[in-house]
Design an enzyme around this catalytic site. Structure first.
Site, PDB file in Angstrom:
ATOM      1  N   ARG A  37       0.822  -1.223   0.000  1.00  0.00           N
ATOM      2  CA  ARG A  37       0.000   0.000   0.000  1.00  0.00           C
ATOM      3  C   ARG A  37       0.853   1.271   0.000  1.00  0.00           C
ATOM      4  NH1 ARG A  37      -5.309  -1.048   3.864  1.00  0.00           N
ATOM      5  NH2 ARG A  37      -6.444  -2.300   2.327  1.00  0.00           N
ATOM      6  N   LYS A 197     -18.030 -18.003   3.392  1.00  0.00           N
ATOM      7  CA  LYS A 197     -19.424 -17.916   3.791  1.00  0.00           C
ATOM      8  C   LYS A 197     -20.319 -17.150   2.836  1.00  0.00           C
ATOM      9  CE  LYS A 197     -18.788 -18.363   8.726  1.00  0.00           C
ATOM     10  NZ  LYS A 197     -18.882 -17.669  10.004  1.00  0.00           N
ATOM     11  N   GLY A 354      -8.239  -9.246   0.376  1.00  0.00           N
ATOM     12  CA  GLY A 354      -6.987  -9.759   0.939  1.00  0.00           C
ATOM     13  C   GLY A 354      -6.626 -11.169   0.507  1.00  0.00           C
ATOM     14  N   GLY A 377     -12.189  -4.134   2.316  1.00  0.00           N
ATOM     15  CA  GLY A 377     -13.591  -3.783   2.570  1.00  0.00           C
ATOM     16  C   GLY A 377     -14.184  -2.870   1.504  1.00  0.00           C
TER      17      GLY A 377
HETATM   18  C1  3PG Z   1      -8.593  -1.580   5.278  1.00  0.00           C
HETATM   19  O1  3PG Z   1      -7.503  -2.060   5.563  1.00  0.00           O
HETATM   20  O2  3PG Z   1      -9.561  -2.272   4.921  1.00  0.00           O
HETATM   21  C2  3PG Z   1      -8.726  -0.082   5.283  1.00  0.00           C
HETATM   22  O3  3PG Z   1      -7.508   0.521   5.570  1.00  0.00           O
HETATM   23  C3  3PG Z   1      -9.812   0.365   6.210  1.00  0.00           C
HETATM   24  O4  3PG Z   1      -9.501   0.015   7.537  1.00  0.00           O
HETATM   25  P1  3PG Z   1     -10.673  -0.286   8.557  1.00  0.00           P
HETATM   26  O5  3PG Z   1     -11.320  -1.575   8.120  1.00  0.00           O
HETATM   27  O6  3PG Z   1     -10.027  -0.367   9.900  1.00  0.00           O
HETATM   28  O7  3PG Z   1     -11.658   0.864   8.455  1.00  0.00           O
HETATM   29 MG    MG Z   2     -10.821  -3.603   6.821  1.00  0.00          MG
END
Ligand code: 3PG
Ligand code: MG
Length: 396
Positions: A37, A197, A354, A377
């Site tokens: 990142r 899931k 991920g 996310g």
């Molecule tokens: C992530 O790694 O998904 C983003 O940096 C957002 O982080 P968070 O899920 O803690 O909001």
């Molecule tokens: Mg996250």
């Protein structure tokens, strides 16, 4: 998606530019363990600095509850400086007199990293006063944090009200790649959805069915779909209570004339263990004391055939328990096929999340995909068709 301003429309020379990046990288014992990142965020910062901007970088790191020393961002200074090929100065705060002084002291082309925006409750509270205090540091706001765009936070959303706002290069690249994959794709479009899931990916499956031509379902969640069709899945991971939902998704796909590809055959073992003795069986013949841990060779061939007939693929979630060999076999074969078709110019391939990125890296094909998102996310919420607050705030 709506239009947004990019760095093409910005002359940052002599200006204090506040860049919201997502430098939320994995770390262990105070050291960054994966700089992806940081490396992917460096382009925007370098471009602004090269053009004479005075760059103040904002990010979050982890999920601190207040000012927790272990979430200090000081550990990011060195890897960021290395990625940029120029020094990075540091300030212990992100708002207030000390931060403002450090920002004002910057000269053209210099870069400053500020402390974790989440040390202040106003960040996650999306507090207007906190956003205004952040805005005081700069004259221009650049949001490059697509991976945090699903959060309606002060530094990702509200701050855009107080400064002229631009999308950074990584944000722009993510939005362009994702737009090409789902908003205005070349058809046929295949989506591959895997992972454990069904329950965590319901919105995603619902949205994708409306947008793609073929939906490939693999991983643990495929077991729930097989079970919903009356197929015995042995001791496999299976959300039996989701069978009704799985049936609805199948019916919705059928009504819309979409194709759902479920596994025809499977690799089974008596436990998820490295190099466990395996058997390949038709899905109708899964022994009652065995679990499905990967899709089988016939299913793999069907997925690859679907990719060969497609112009676009969107991938989220491995199709088997890829972290444990040999249950990475199908995921790796599909990844390699997608990479080969992409390199041949026949397929646009976009992947994110991920596990998916880890699986592509394991298969050695990450660089061969058209686009691999840095987001977890945010990528999922985008696949769900949701409005991302960080993107909405940039719209003009
Ligand atoms: C992530 O790694 O998904 C983003 O940096 C957002 O982080 P968070 O899920 O803690 O909001
Ligand atoms: Mg996250």
């Amino acid at each position: 998606m709506g239009a947004f301003r990019t760095l093409d429309e910005l002359n940052p020379a002599g200006k204090r530019v506040l860049v919201r990046s997502d430098l939320n990288v994995p770390a262990k014992d105070g050291k960054v363990t994966d700089t992806t990142r940081i490396d992917r965020s460096a382009g925007t910062i370098r471009e602004l600095a090269d053009k004479g901007g005075r760059v103040i970088v904002l990010t979050h790191f982890g999920r601190p509850k207040g000012r927790e020393a272990k979430y200090s961002q000081k550990l990011l200074v060195e890897p960021l400086a290395r990625a940029l090929g120029r020094p990075v100065s540091w300030v212990d705060d992100m708002v207030g007199p000390e931060a403002e002084k450090a920002a004002l002291a910057l000269k053209d082309g210099q870069v400053l990293l500020a402390e974790n925006v989440r040390f202040h409750a106003g960040e996650e509270g999306n507090d207007a006063d906190f956003a205004r205090s952040l805005a005081k540091l700069g004259e221009i706001y650049v949001n490059d944090a697509f991976a945090t765009a699903h959060r309606a936070h002060a530094s990702t959303a509200t701050i855009a009200k107080y400064l002229p706002a631009y999308a950074g290069r990584l944000m722009q690249a993510e939005l362009e790649a994702l737009g090409k994959a789902l908003d205005h794709p070349q058809r046929p479009v295949v989506a591959i959805v895997g992972g454990a899931k069904v329950s965590t990916k319901l919105d995603l499956l619902g949205n994708l069915i409306g947008r793609v031509d073929t939906l490939v379902i693999g991983g643990g969640m495929a077991n729930t779909f097989l079970f919903a069709r009356g197929i015995g899945v042995g001791t496999s991971l299976c959300e039996k209570e989701m069978a009704g939902t799985a049936k609805e998704i199948i019916a919705k796909a059928r009504a819309a004339g979409k194709r759902i590809l479920l596994p025809e055959d499977a690799v089974v073992a008596d436990a998820l263990a490295a190099n466990a003795p395996t058997q390949t069986v038709e899905v109708h013949q899964v022994p009652s004391d065995r679990m499905i841990l990967d899709i089988g060779p016939d299913s793999t061939a069907s997925v690859i055939a679907a990719l060969e007939a497609a112009r676009t693929v969107v991938w989220n979630g491995p199709v088997g328990a890829f972290e444990t060999a040999p249950f990475d076999t199908a995921t790796t074969a599909i990844a390699k096929a997608a990479a080969r078709l992409t390199k041949a110019g026949k397929l646009l391939s976009v992947a994110g999340g991920g596990d998916t990125v880890a699986a592509l890296a394991k298969a050695g094909v990450e660089a061969d995909f058209s686009y691999v998102s840095t987001a977890g996310g945010a990528f999922l919420e985008w696949l769900e068709g949701k409005e991302l607050p960080g993107v909405a705030a940039l719209r003009i």
